[in-house]
Write an enzyme that holds these catalytic residues in place. Structure first.
Site, mmCIF file in Angstrom:
data_model
loop_
_atom_site.group_PDB
_atom_site.id
_atom_site.type_symbol
_atom_site.label_atom_id
_atom_site.label_comp_id
_atom_site.label_asym_id
_atom_site.label_seq_id
_atom_site.Cartn_x
_atom_site.Cartn_y
_atom_site.Cartn_z
ATOM 1 N N GLY A 87 0.803 -1.223 0.000
ATOM 2 C CA GLY A 87 0.000 0.000 0.000
ATOM 3 C C GLY A 87 0.838 1.277 0.000
ATOM 4 O O GLY A 87 0.298 2.368 0.086
ATOM 5 N N ASP A 130 -4.989 -1.200 -17.327
ATOM 6 C CA ASP A 130 -5.370 -0.559 -16.060
ATOM 7 C C ASP A 130 -4.636 0.758 -15.861
ATOM 8 O O ASP A 130 -4.924 1.489 -14.910
ATOM 9 C CB ASP A 130 -5.127 -1.500 -14.871
ATOM 10 C CG ASP A 130 -3.698 -2.014 -14.824
ATOM 11 O OD1 ASP A 130 -3.276 -2.678 -15.788
ATOM 12 O OD2 ASP A 130 -2.997 -1.746 -13.829
HETATM 13 P P1 AMP Z 1 1.064 -0.520 -11.480
HETATM 14 O O1 AMP Z 1 1.996 -1.485 -12.131
HETATM 15 O O2 AMP Z 1 1.740 0.499 -10.608
HETATM 16 O O3 AMP Z 1 0.118 0.113 -12.438
HETATM 17 O O4 AMP Z 1 0.182 -1.366 -10.458
HETATM 18 C C1 AMP Z 1 -0.570 -2.491 -10.831
HETATM 19 C C2 AMP Z 1 -1.498 -2.861 -9.695
HETATM 20 O O5 AMP Z 1 -0.742 -3.163 -8.525
HETATM 21 C C3 AMP Z 1 -2.475 -1.778 -9.294
HETATM 22 O O6 AMP Z 1 -3.670 -2.403 -8.925
HETATM 23 C C4 AMP Z 1 -1.798 -1.125 -8.111
HETATM 24 O O7 AMP Z 1 -2.715 -0.516 -7.244
HETATM 25 C C5 AMP Z 1 -1.133 -2.321 -7.454
HETATM 26 N N1 AMP Z 1 0.048 -1.946 -6.695
HETATM 27 C C6 AMP Z 1 1.246 -1.530 -7.165
HETATM 28 N N2 AMP Z 1 2.105 -1.302 -6.172
HETATM 29 C C7 AMP Z 1 1.446 -1.559 -5.014
HETATM 30 C C8 AMP Z 1 1.801 -1.518 -3.632
HETATM 31 N N3 AMP Z 1 3.012 -1.146 -3.222
HETATM 32 N N4 AMP Z 1 0.849 -1.875 -2.738
HETATM 33 C C9 AMP Z 1 -0.358 -2.257 -3.130
HETATM 34 N N5 AMP Z 1 -0.755 -2.329 -4.412
HETATM 35 C C10 AMP Z 1 0.140 -1.989 -5.344
HETATM 36 MG MG MG Z 2 -1.269 1.368 -12.296
#
Ligand code: AMP
Ligand code: MG
Length: 494
Positions: free
Chosen positions: A127, A253
């Site tokens: 998070g 996403d």
């Molecule tokens: P991203 O690659 O940053 O677009 O993230 C892909 C998914 O992973 C999304 O649903 C983000 O909210 C989740 N996510 C990425 N990093 C974290 C983290 N440190 N804690 C929780 N969820 C994460």
């Molecule tokens: Mg993302």
């Protein structure tokens, strides 16, 4: 979470049935010893926030996630998506929280914290967001805005000594993002793939009513929505390509339904021009290489079209809506690239000159921003004697192979003097920024901030807010990257 007596400018998110289906109420998780890392006064001003509010302790506590908003409870939304070409199932705001909304001169805006703790969608994550990637997102959001490229904005950045484990142990930060909406293609995919077509319809109708009202008039409003999103995305990606921006993780996403640049992770403004450049070290297959971005955007729009199919009805109507990308994107790209050359898109030799210029740059991986900046200066200095050695030398010096450069220059001069529409140095100067957020500039500001001094973050922001201006005191930031820049590895880890 203690009760709060603070008076926030924030309004609670409207408790509609759609919001109930889309979002879960979540309290942010406080961080120890929160501090300001950066505040974007320019955005605070654009949003017409109460004077001095952003500098207040109240704001620090709110934007670090250390107190609840005065009204309403923050929300985390659910979405799904395709990641690196594969259906990834349910994702969601794993570390983002919608704090509330603002009524502003820019229209109604959502305010989101990124990195404020666990949500029901955090999956294996913590998070949190680290200071390093949060500074990159903060600076790049505002830099893109100043370049005229649609983007989510960044209002503030707070930091905390709380350790956060990535490849190494780093420290936590919370970014405050602002956008008219953070709705992604993935939100539509979620409700379509899970068969919740009532929510899908409510979501599409909400987006049409609020952001694409003209689609209501279309024979098929949901096909109209797909077409409008395709066109906005086409314009967005044309701007990315023209400025040399690589997003790095164009998963569905991370695609904004409003055509905004969203979710800055392993992005990069290219230094040396290499069409196959992959900025994300986690992207071993090169799916999101610079020259694949236009096709990936179309692939992502296709996923959106598939998600909207239960509302659109006929696959042919969806395909027709998507077709608009195939005409709007190339036209938008030609117009942007011609403008960099100082030419109108209708110049009869625009296409030839764009292609030969990109071939010239690719041959030696010539520095992309610097080429365009010096090209603009050359154009401005040409006057009666474009071939004058003094005028052409700074541009020519970017190339080891002078004969290749000379061949390009001779073709350029021949084709532009043939036609009555001469290249316009003024048009070129408006389309060739002197300053972009190169990786090494961000990295230098990050290294200082990690030592407790965020001065460079603010200084860099000030320059990036007027990227077409001279800033003689920061000439070096417009120059070639140092050798160590080639070794900066940026991955999905953030
Ligand atoms: P991203 O690659 O940053 O677009 O993230 C892909 C998914 O992973 C999304 O649903 C983000 O909210 C989740 N996510 C990425 N990093 C974290 C983290 N440190 N804690 C929780 N969820 C994460
Ligand atoms: Mg993302």
């Amino acid at each position: 979470m203690p009760l709060t007596t603070a008076t926030d400018p924030l309004l609670p998110c409207q408790p509609t049935d759609l919001m109930a289906a889309l979002a879960h109420p979540v309290h942010p998780t406080p961080l120890p010893s929160p501090r300001w890392v950066a505040r974007c006064d320019a955005l605070a001003h654009e949003l017409d926030l109460p004077p001095d509010w952003l500098a207040s302790d109240d704001a620090l506590a709110l934007l670090a996630g250390n107190r609840a908003p005065a009204h309403g409870t923050p929300l985390a939304t659910v979405y799904s998506g395709h990641q690196f070409g594969q259906w990834a199932g349910q994702l969601g705001d794993g570390r983002a929280l919608l704090l509330g909304e603002l009524d502003t001169p820019l229209g109604r805006q959502e305010v989101q914290l990124k990195g404020a703790g666990l949500t029901p969608f955090s999956r294996m994550g913590d998070g949190r967001a680290v200071l390093r990637s949060s500074i990159r997102e903060y600076l790049c959001s505002e830099a893109m805005h100043a370049l005229g490229i649609p983007t989510t904005r960044a209002l503030a950045l707070t930091g905390s000594p709380q350790p956060v484990r990535r490849e190494t142990v780093e420290t936590a930060a919370v970014l405050t993002r602002v956008a008219p909406s953070f709705i992604r293609f993935g939100h539509f995919e979620h409700f379509s793939h899970s068969g919740q077509h009532g929510v899908l319809r409510a979501l599409a109708d909400h987006v049409i009513d609020r952001f694409y009202p003209a689609c209501r008039e279309a024979a098929n409003p949901h096909a109209g929505l797909l077409q409008a999103v395709s066109e906005r995305t086409a314009h967005l990606v044309a701007q990315w390509q023209a400025v040399g921006f690589c997003h790095g993780v164009m998963n569905t996403d991370n695609m904004s339904i409003l055509g905004l640049t969203l979710d800055y992770g392993p992005f990069q403004f290219m230094d040396g021009f290499h069409p196959g450049h992959v900025c994300n070290h986690s992207d071993t297959g090169g799916r999101y290489a610079y020259n694949r971005q236009p096709q990936v955007a179309y692939w992502n729009l296709f996923c959106l079209g598939q998600a909207l199919l239960p509302l659109i009805g006929e696959p042919d109507d969806a395909m027709a809506a998507l077709d608009s990308y195939q005409t709007v994107f190339p036209a938008a790209l030609t117009q942007r690239m011609a403008a960099k050359l100082g030419l109108g898109a209708d110049h009869p030799h625009a296409r030839t000159l764009i292609d030969s210029t990109l071939q010239l740059l690719a041959a030696e991986r010539t520095d992309y921003p610097l080429f365009w900046h010096r090209y603009t200066q050359w154009l401005a200095a040409q006057g009666e004697a474009p071939d004058q050695p003094q005028a052409v030398a700074p541009l020519q010096d970017l190339f080891a192979d002078h004969s290749r450069f000379d061949a390009w220059k001779n073709q350029f001069l021949e084709l532009t003097t043939q036609h009555q529409q001469a290249p316009d140095a003024n048009l070129a100067s408006k389309n060739n920024p002197k300053y972009v957020l190169r990786n090494h500039l961000a990295q230098t500001a990050i290294a200082q901030a990690e030592q407790g001094d965020a001065g460079l973050v603010a200084e860099l922001l000030a320059v990036l807010q007027t990227p077409f201006s001279a800033h003689p005191e920061h000439e070096g930031w417009a120059g070639l990257p140092p050798d160590w820049a080639a070794h900066i590895e940026i991955s999905c880890s953030s």
